[in-house]
Every structure is written in C-alpha cells, then in structure tokens.
Design an enzyme around this catalytic site. Structure first.
Site, PDB file in Angstrom:
ATOM      1  N   ILE A   8      42.363 -47.795 120.308  1.00  0.00           N
ATOM      2  CA  ILE A   8      41.428 -48.161 119.249  1.00  0.00           C
ATOM      3  C   ILE A   8      40.241 -47.226 119.487  1.00  0.00           C
ATOM      4  CG2 ILE A   8      40.397 -50.009 120.673  1.00  0.00           C
ATOM      5  CD1 ILE A   8      39.831 -51.602 118.155  1.00  0.00           C
ATOM      6  N   SER A   9      39.731 -46.592 118.431  1.00  0.00           N
ATOM      7  CA  SER A   9      38.684 -45.579 118.616  1.00  0.00           C
ATOM      8  C   SER A   9      37.365 -46.207 119.054  1.00  0.00           C
ATOM      9  CB  SER A   9      38.480 -44.811 117.310  1.00  0.00           C
ATOM     10  OG  SER A   9      39.698 -44.237 116.888  1.00  0.00           O
ATOM     11  N   GLN A  10      36.522 -45.378 119.671  1.00  0.00           N
ATOM     12  CA  GLN A  10      35.157 -45.767 120.053  1.00  0.00           C
ATOM     13  C   GLN A  10      34.403 -46.223 118.790  1.00  0.00           C
ATOM     14  OE1 GLN A  10      32.878 -42.295 120.709  1.00  0.00           O
ATOM     15  NE2 GLN A  10      31.381 -43.250 122.055  1.00  0.00           N
TER      16      GLN A  10
END
Ligand code: SAH
Length: 212
Positions: A61-63
């Site tokens: 899951i992206s930052q």
C-alpha cells in the site's frame, strides 16, 4: 475520537498539508477514509506511519503522501470517469470513489483484488468497479477517461493509457528514470500531451504489455 481517528488527523496535518498537499478535497477524503481498514489485521497498528507497507503477494500500500500527490495531480472535481491501474489494497480506489463520479480499477493479482473488493464493500463504496487483469493496456471499450492513475512504475508512460485520455484529461504515472522513478503527469491537449514531473518516488513495477 478513536485512537485511529486522531492518528489519521495528525497524518493529514503533518505528512500531507505540512509537505505541500493543498487540494482541500484530497485532504478531507484522506481525513475520512480509514487506511487501517485496508491493511492485513497484523499491520493495522502501523496504518499512519509515513511509509509504504506490505499487503501480501509482494505488493505494498503506498505511502500516504504519494497517494495524496497522485490524487492532487488528477485535479478531480467530482464528476469524472476515472481509471485506476493497481488496485492493491483498495485504499486509493476508495479515495478515488469519494473524489470522482465513477472508478474502474484494474489489479493483476486476483487475491489482492478479492481482498480489496471486501474492504470496499465494507466501506460501502458503490461507484467503484474492480477488474482482474493487465491494466497497462487500459480498458479501451470503456474509454475515454477524464483521469487515469497508475500505482506501479512503468518504463515509459504507457501509450495505450495516453490514448484513452479524454480531451483535457490527466494521466499520472511513476516513470523509471534511473535508480529512482519520477511521478509524472500527462495532460491531453488536443493531439498534444503536456508532461510535468511532480516528485521522485519508489513503486513496485508495472508488469504487463506496456510495463516490464
Ligand atoms: N493503490 C494501491 C497500491 C498498490 S501497489 C493501494 O492503495 O494499496 C501497485 C499494484 O499494482 C500492485 O498491487 C500490483 O499487483 C499492481 N500491478 C502491477 N502491474 C499491474 C498491471 N499491469 N495491471 C494491474 N495491476 C498491476
């Protein structure tokens, strides 16, 4: 306020607003959607760290900041038809659903798409449609799209996706430029595509016909 809600509010102020995210609709949506609900149970406690997190199948899951940067670059006002490539956990899909009229999101890992569908159902996200497959080709029979978000790094902006942009539409994609990647936005202006670099970034690779 729950512990998660407090941490979410702090994330929005420090990680997003404090680092240049200005789109109030994006800030409000990220203040409302619970990132913890899209994580595997044992990772929920880390939901508001300033980093990408593993979600299984070797994906992440992206930052939060990078999700916000992508959403801001899409310049959504609420009436758009959006294509997303790389559903992953479904977190960014849920946010897109809040910010646009309708979202088609494509994920190549069936297991991740299944988990994302459950998370999105729990959030009652009814204007998002999930598909399993190679999103690097886009979804030609549903084009054109007002906005296209790619959450995996491409060797170059995929021409198939650029072709599926509506007039005035925006394509946001991380492009490999060397050891790092550059988050890049392409604006369709007639036959021209105007390209702007937004920020250096790190993503998992886009695997597919117009990826790696
Ligand atoms: N937006 C996601 C981040 C997902 S990471 C989130 O908020 O959680 C990028 C995702 O892109 C991974 O799940 C990976 O499996 C997927 N992906 C990579 N290449 C793809 C392709 N060609 N088509 C669709 N999905 C792809």
């Amino acid at each position: 306020m729950s512990d998660y809600a407090e941490r979410r509010a702090r994330m929005v102020e420090h990680q997003l607003r404090g680092r240049g995210i200005r789109d109030e609709r994006v800030l409000a949506a990220m203040g409302e959607v619970p990132r913890e609900a899209f994580l595997p149970e044992h990772r929920r406690d880390q939901a508001y760290v300033d980093a990408a997190l593993p979600i299984g199948s070797e994906q992440t899951i992206s930052q939060p900041w990078i999700v916000a940067a992508i959403l801001q670059a899409l310049e959504l006002r609420g009436d758009e038809e959006v294509l997303e490539v790389g559903t992953g956990s479904g977190y960014s899909t849920c946010l897109l659903g809040r910010l646009a009229a309708h979202v088609i999101s494509v994920e190549r890992h069936a297991g991740l798409a299944r988990a994302a569908a459950e998370h999105l159902r729990a959030r009652e996200a009814t204007n998002v449609e999930l598909m399993v497959g190679d999103g690097s080709r886009g979804v030609p029979d549903r084009a054109p799209f007002d906005a296209i978000a790619v959450h995996a790094a491409a060797p170059a902006p995929p021409p198939a996706l650029a072709r599926q942009l509506a007039e005035g539409g925006r394509l946001v994609v991380p492009v490999v430029t060397g050891p790092e990647e550059m988050l890049t936005v392409l604006h369709r202006r007639g036959a021209e595509l105007e390209t702007t670099a937004i920020a250096p970034c790190r993503f998992v690779p886009l695997i597919g016909a117009e990826g790696f």
